[in-house]
Design a protein around this motif. Structure first.
Motif, PDB file in Angstrom:
ATOM      1  N   PRO A  83       0.778  -1.232   0.015  1.00  0.00           N
ATOM      2  CA  PRO A  83       0.015  -0.041  -0.034  1.00  0.00           C
ATOM      3  C   PRO A  83       0.963   1.272  -0.126  1.00  0.00           C
ATOM      4  N   ASP A  84       2.144   1.383   0.411  1.00  0.00           N
ATOM      5  CA  ASP A  84       2.836   2.421   0.595  1.00  0.00           C
ATOM      6  C   ASP A  84       3.930   2.647  -0.674  1.00  0.00           C
ATOM      7  N   ALA A  85       3.690   1.567  -1.692  1.00  0.00           N
ATOM      8  CA  ALA A  85       4.616   2.150  -3.032  1.00  0.00           C
ATOM      9  C   ALA A  85       3.943   2.674  -3.922  1.00  0.00           C
ATOM     10  N   GLY A  86       2.949   3.493  -3.820  1.00  0.00           N
ATOM     11  CA  GLY A  86       2.186   4.332  -4.896  1.00  0.00           C
ATOM     12  C   GLY A  86       1.013   3.938  -4.802  1.00  0.00           C
ATOM     13  N   ARG A  87      -0.066   4.942  -5.455  1.00  0.00           N
ATOM     14  CA  ARG A  87      -1.355   4.794  -5.443  1.00  0.00           C
ATOM     15  C   ARG A  87      -2.081   3.731  -6.285  1.00  0.00           C
ATOM     16  N   PHE A  88      -1.170   3.289  -7.449  1.00  0.00           N
ATOM     17  CA  PHE A  88      -1.747   2.246  -8.190  1.00  0.00           C
ATOM     18  C   PHE A  88      -0.755   0.936  -8.078  1.00  0.00           C
ATOM     19  N   ALA A  89       0.090   0.779  -7.030  1.00  0.00           N
ATOM     20  CA  ALA A  89       0.999  -0.347  -6.758  1.00  0.00           C
ATOM     21  C   ALA A  89       0.438  -1.700  -6.777  1.00  0.00           C
ATOM     22  N   GLY A  90      -0.835  -1.670  -6.415  1.00  0.00           N
ATOM     23  CA  GLY A  90      -1.389  -2.912  -6.108  1.00  0.00           C
ATOM     24  C   GLY A  90      -2.398  -3.306  -7.521  1.00  0.00           C
ATOM     25  N   LEU A  91      -2.313  -2.596  -8.425  1.00  0.00           N
ATOM     26  CA  LEU A  91      -3.182  -3.042  -9.631  1.00  0.00           C
ATOM     27  C   LEU A  91      -2.467  -3.672 -10.300  1.00  0.00           C
ATOM     28  N   ARG A  92      -3.221  -4.711 -11.323  1.00  0.00           N
ATOM     29  CA  ARG A  92      -2.666  -5.555 -12.085  1.00  0.00           C
ATOM     30  C   ARG A  92      -3.698  -5.724 -13.364  1.00  0.00           C
ATOM     31  N   ALA A  93      -3.164  -5.889 -14.577  1.00  0.00           N
ATOM     32  CA  ALA A  93      -4.167  -5.862 -15.893  1.00  0.00           C
ATOM     33  C   ALA A  93      -3.439  -6.767 -16.766  1.00  0.00           C
ATOM     34  N   GLY A  94      -4.033  -7.468 -17.492  1.00  0.00           N
ATOM     35  CA  GLY A  94      -3.384  -8.357 -18.656  1.00  0.00           C
ATOM     36  C   GLY A  94      -4.240  -9.008 -19.562  1.00  0.00           C
ATOM     37  N   PHE A  95      -3.823  -9.882 -20.294  1.00  0.00           N
ATOM     38  CA  PHE A  95      -4.574 -10.437 -21.352  1.00  0.00           C
ATOM     39  C   PHE A  95      -3.762 -12.017 -21.369  1.00  0.00           C
ATOM     40  N   GLY A  96      -4.711 -12.874 -21.926  1.00  0.00           N
ATOM     41  CA  GLY A  96      -4.251 -14.134 -22.485  1.00  0.00           C
ATOM     42  C   GLY A  96      -4.661 -14.669 -23.805  1.00  0.00           C
ATOM     43  N   VAL A  97      -4.157 -15.416 -24.343  1.00  0.00           N
ATOM     44  CA  VAL A  97      -4.409 -16.057 -25.723  1.00  0.00           C
ATOM     45  C   VAL A  97      -4.204 -17.581 -25.503  1.00  0.00           C
ATOM     46  N   LYS A  98      -5.248 -18.298 -26.219  1.00  0.00           N
ATOM     47  CA  LYS A  98      -4.974 -19.813 -26.041  1.00  0.00           C
ATOM     48  C   LYS A  98      -5.218 -20.356 -27.276  1.00  0.00           C
ATOM     49  N   PHE A  99      -4.508 -21.100 -27.802  1.00  0.00           N
ATOM     50  CA  PHE A  99      -4.776 -21.776 -28.967  1.00  0.00           C
ATOM     51  C   PHE A  99      -4.430 -23.326 -29.055  1.00  0.00           C
ATOM     52  N   ARG A 100      -5.249 -24.035 -28.776  1.00  0.00           N
ATOM     53  CA  ARG A 100      -5.280 -25.799 -28.768  1.00  0.00           C
ATOM     54  C   ARG A 100      -4.169 -25.912 -27.348  1.00  0.00           C
ATOM     55  N   ALA A 101      -3.116 -26.215 -27.556  1.00  0.00           N
ATOM     56  CA  ALA A 101      -2.228 -26.629 -26.341  1.00  0.00           C
ATOM     57  C   ALA A 101      -1.421 -25.587 -26.098  1.00  0.00           C
ATOM     58  N   VAL A 102      -1.282 -24.461 -26.827  1.00  0.00           N
ATOM     59  CA  VAL A 102      -0.469 -23.474 -26.443  1.00  0.00           C
ATOM     60  C   VAL A 102      -1.133 -22.121 -25.958  1.00  0.00           C
TER      61      VAL A 102
END
Length: 135
Positions: A83-102
């Motif tokens: 909580p003390d590392a900056g106002r947005f330090a705890g936020l994460r955002a991302g994405f994922g792509v899946k095709f068959r086994a990969v």
């Protein structure tokens, strides 16, 4: 549909070199994930490190299925570890792509003094797929 999990990490006597020793960063964690709909999953984790303060993590994922073997996911989360590392330090955002086994996953987290975090993973699953196991 609910999934529950519990884990213990780095449980052991610690590291020792000659007369010096350091304890392992032992931590216990428990979590739950709720599949709210076919394309929505929400999760919560409670983490208790042995040598520092406990924290919580919350997250969600929306997954779009393109066809039977291909999907795309958007993810977002928040943790209370820094909580003390900056106002947005705890936020994460991302994405994922899946095709068959990969699969490829990416996440971004803003940082404070040490800078931003870019986390990436590449996964290739071997063996039978989930559909083949059901038969």
């Amino acid at each position: 549909e609910w999934t529950l999990a519990f884990s213990g990490l780095n449980m052991g006597p610690g590291l020792k070199f000659e007369q010096f020793s350091d304890p392992l960063p032992t931590r216990l964690a428990g979590g739950a994930a709720w599949k709210a709909a076919d394309d929505w999953t929400l999760a919560v984790d409670l983490v208790g490190p042995l040598h520092s303060s406990a924290y919580a993590a919350l997250g969600g994922e929306w997954r779009a299925r393109v066809d039977e073997s291909t999907s795309f996911a958007l993810r977002a989360g928040l943790n209370t570890r820094t909580p003390d590392a900056g106002r947005f330090a705890g936020l994460r955002a991302g994405f994922g792509v899946k095709f068959r086994a990969v699969a490829f996953d990416y996440a971004f987290g803003p940082g404070a003094e040490v800078g931003d975090q870019h986390l990436m993973s590449f996964t290739w699953r071997f063996g039978k797929t989930d559909k083949a196991r059901e038969r």
